[in-house]
Design a protein around this motif. Structure first.
Motif, PDB file in Angstrom:
ATOM      1  N   ASN A  24      -3.044  36.065  64.291  1.00  0.00           N
ATOM      2  CA  ASN A  24      -4.368  35.435  64.339  1.00  0.00           C
ATOM      3  C   ASN A  24      -4.997  35.457  65.730  1.00  0.00           C
ATOM      4  N   SER A  25      -4.350  36.101  66.691  1.00  0.00           N
ATOM      5  CA  SER A  25      -4.835  36.075  68.074  1.00  0.00           C
ATOM      6  C   SER A  25      -5.975  37.051  68.352  1.00  0.00           C
ATOM      7  N   ASN A  26      -6.218  37.982  67.470  1.00  0.00           N
ATOM      8  CA  ASN A  26      -7.242  38.991  67.712  1.00  0.00           C
ATOM      9  C   ASN A  26      -7.844  39.406  66.371  1.00  0.00           C
ATOM     10  N   PRO A  27      -9.165  39.483  66.292  1.00  0.00           N
ATOM     11  CA  PRO A  27      -9.793  39.891  65.024  1.00  0.00           C
ATOM     12  C   PRO A  27      -9.345  41.276  64.546  1.00  0.00           C
ATOM     13  N   GLU A  28      -8.989  42.161  65.475  1.00  0.00           N
ATOM     14  CA  GLU A  28      -8.504  43.495  65.084  1.00  0.00           C
ATOM     15  C   GLU A  28      -7.186  43.393  64.324  1.00  0.00           C
ATOM     16  N   PHE A  29      -6.344  42.448  64.725  1.00  0.00           N
ATOM     17  CA  PHE A  29      -5.066  42.259  64.037  1.00  0.00           C
ATOM     18  C   PHE A  29      -5.283  41.689  62.640  1.00  0.00           C
ATOM     19  N   THR A  30      -6.110  40.667  62.538  1.00  0.00           N
ATOM     20  CA  THR A  30      -6.314  40.042  61.223  1.00  0.00           C
ATOM     21  C   THR A  30      -7.034  40.991  60.256  1.00  0.00           C
ATOM     22  N   LYS A  31      -7.821  41.891  60.786  1.00  0.00           N
ATOM     23  CA  LYS A  31      -8.522  42.865  59.941  1.00  0.00           C
ATOM     24  C   LYS A  31      -7.562  43.956  59.448  1.00  0.00           C
ATOM     25  N   ALA A  32      -6.665  44.394  60.312  1.00  0.00           N
ATOM     26  CA  ALA A  32      -5.775  45.509  59.966  1.00  0.00           C
ATOM     27  C   ALA A  32      -4.486  45.082  59.276  1.00  0.00           C
ATOM     28  N   ILE A  33      -3.966  43.905  59.611  1.00  0.00           N
ATOM     29  CA  ILE A  33      -2.714  43.425  59.015  1.00  0.00           C
ATOM     30  C   ILE A  33      -3.085  42.517  57.849  1.00  0.00           C
ATOM     31  N   ILE A  34      -3.022  43.069  56.651  1.00  0.00           N
ATOM     32  CA  ILE A  34      -3.523  42.324  55.492  1.00  0.00           C
ATOM     33  C   ILE A  34      -2.428  41.573  54.735  1.00  0.00           C
ATOM     34  N   LYS A  35      -1.182  41.757  55.176  1.00  0.00           N
ATOM     35  CA  LYS A  35      -0.081  41.084  54.485  1.00  0.00           C
ATOM     36  C   LYS A  35       1.026  40.789  55.486  1.00  0.00           C
ATOM     37  N   VAL A  36       1.471  39.533  55.529  1.00  0.00           N
ATOM     38  CA  VAL A  36       2.641  39.124  56.308  1.00  0.00           C
ATOM     39  C   VAL A  36       3.534  38.357  55.347  1.00  0.00           C
ATOM     40  N   GLN A  37       4.740  38.890  55.117  1.00  0.00           N
ATOM     41  CA  GLN A  37       5.638  38.254  54.153  1.00  0.00           C
ATOM     42  C   GLN A  37       7.034  38.088  54.729  1.00  0.00           C
ATOM     43  N   PHE A  38       7.718  37.055  54.242  1.00  0.00           N
ATOM     44  CA  PHE A  38       9.060  36.724  54.688  1.00  0.00           C
ATOM     45  C   PHE A  38       9.988  36.785  53.484  1.00  0.00           C
ATOM     46  N   TRP A  39      11.137  37.470  53.651  1.00  0.00           N
ATOM     47  CA  TRP A  39      12.050  37.701  52.540  1.00  0.00           C
ATOM     48  C   TRP A  39      13.462  37.241  52.899  1.00  0.00           C
ATOM     49  N   ASP A  40      13.951  36.226  52.201  1.00  0.00           N
ATOM     50  CA  ASP A  40      15.299  35.702  52.392  1.00  0.00           C
ATOM     51  C   ASP A  40      16.266  36.537  51.555  1.00  0.00           C
ATOM     52  N   GLN A  41      17.148  37.263  52.213  1.00  0.00           N
ATOM     53  CA  GLN A  41      18.080  38.136  51.513  1.00  0.00           C
ATOM     54  C   GLN A  41      19.185  37.381  50.790  1.00  0.00           C
ATOM     55  N   GLU A  42      19.259  36.079  51.002  1.00  0.00           N
ATOM     56  CA  GLU A  42      20.245  35.269  50.290  1.00  0.00           C
ATOM     57  C   GLU A  42      19.775  34.938  48.874  1.00  0.00           C
ATOM     58  N   GLN A  43      18.480  35.097  48.605  1.00  0.00           N
ATOM     59  CA  GLN A  43      17.956  34.823  47.270  1.00  0.00           C
ATOM     60  C   GLN A  43      18.121  36.080  46.418  1.00  0.00           C
ATOM     61  N   GLU A  44      18.691  35.904  45.253  1.00  0.00           N
ATOM     62  CA  GLU A  44      19.006  37.042  44.392  1.00  0.00           C
ATOM     63  C   GLU A  44      17.790  37.912  44.080  1.00  0.00           C
ATOM     64  N   ARG A  45      16.628  37.297  43.911  1.00  0.00           N
ATOM     65  CA  ARG A  45      15.429  38.075  43.562  1.00  0.00           C
ATOM     66  C   ARG A  45      15.003  39.020  44.681  1.00  0.00           C
ATOM     67  N   ASN A  46      15.486  38.802  45.906  1.00  0.00           N
ATOM     68  CA  ASN A  46      15.103  39.646  47.035  1.00  0.00           C
ATOM     69  C   ASN A  46      16.129  40.718  47.372  1.00  0.00           C
ATOM     70  N   ILE A  47      17.219  40.781  46.654  1.00  0.00           N
ATOM     71  CA  ILE A  47      18.259  41.762  46.935  1.00  0.00           C
ATOM     72  C   ILE A  47      17.732  43.181  46.766  1.00  0.00           C
ATOM     73  N   LYS A  48      16.723  43.371  45.939  1.00  0.00           N
ATOM     74  CA  LYS A  48      16.189  44.718  45.707  1.00  0.00           C
ATOM     75  C   LYS A  48      15.658  45.375  46.970  1.00  0.00           C
ATOM     76  N   TRP A  49      15.317  44.566  47.966  1.00  0.00           N
ATOM     77  CA  TRP A  49      14.773  45.149  49.194  1.00  0.00           C
ATOM     78  C   TRP A  49      15.810  45.950  49.952  1.00  0.00           C
ATOM     79  N   ALA A  50      17.072  45.802  49.618  1.00  0.00           N
ATOM     80  CA  ALA A  50      18.123  46.600  50.260  1.00  0.00           C
ATOM     81  C   ALA A  50      17.918  48.090  49.991  1.00  0.00           C
ATOM     82  N   ALA A  51      17.156  48.428  48.965  1.00  0.00           N
ATOM     83  CA  ALA A  51      16.910  49.829  48.631  1.00  0.00           C
ATOM     84  C   ALA A  51      16.183  50.578  49.744  1.00  0.00           C
ATOM     85  N   ILE A  52      15.495  49.849  50.643  1.00  0.00           N
ATOM     86  CA  ILE A  52      14.814  50.541  51.743  1.00  0.00           C
ATOM     87  C   ILE A  52      15.722  50.711  52.952  1.00  0.00           C
ATOM     88  N   GLY A  53      16.945  50.219  52.874  1.00  0.00           N
ATOM     89  CA  GLY A  53      17.925  50.469  53.919  1.00  0.00           C
ATOM     90  C   GLY A  53      18.077  49.391  54.972  1.00  0.00           C
TER      91      GLY A  53
END
Length: 131
Positions: free
Chosen positions: A65-94
């Motif tokens: 949120n520090s610069n309008p260029e960042f908020t315009k270009a970064i449209i998604k910020v997400q946090f993924w807890d690998q301890e939750q079973e539903r997020n284990i699929k992200w291991a597929a990206i390595g």
């Protein structure tokens, strides 16, 4: 009799493998969920285990949120807890080390780093190069 049992066991094993979805999601399947929908836009994903690193997430949100260029270009910020079973699929990206920041555009992964400072450097150089 032994041949019938062997054939039956083989059939059960093959059927069980097909039904259980052996192998999980592919990297392509996972990337479809991680990529931003718009071209020339980015998504930041922070993968972590057990505890969300509060100081880093706060710092990431402040940076975003520090610069309008960042908020315009970064449209998604997400946090993924690998301890939750539903997020284990992200291991597929390595991702094997945590925490790990993964920056994605419509073409795929553009940066993978455990360091928030490298995330900031990447966006500072790529988005603020003309200012």
């Amino acid at each position: 009799m032994k041949l019938k049992i062997l054939v039956l066991l083989t059939f059960i094993i093959i059927t069980g493998s097909l039904v259980s979805g052996c192998g999980g999601p592919t990297k392509e399947d996972v990337m479809k969920e991680l990529k931003p929908a718009e071209t020339e836009k980015y998504a930041i994903h922070l993968f972590y285990k057990s505890n969300l690193p509060d100081s880093e997430t706060t710092e990431l949100n402040i940076f975003h949120n520090s610069n309008p260029e960042f908020t315009k270009a970064i449209i998604k910020v997400q946090f993924w807890d690998q301890e939750q079973e539903r997020n284990i699929k992200w291991a597929a990206i390595g991702v094997k080390e945590f925490p790990m920041y993964v920056i994605v555009d419509t073409n795929g992964i553009v940066l993978e780093t455990p360091f928030l400072s490298q995330v900031k450097d990447f966006f500072g150089k790529s988005l603020l190069k003309n200012t």
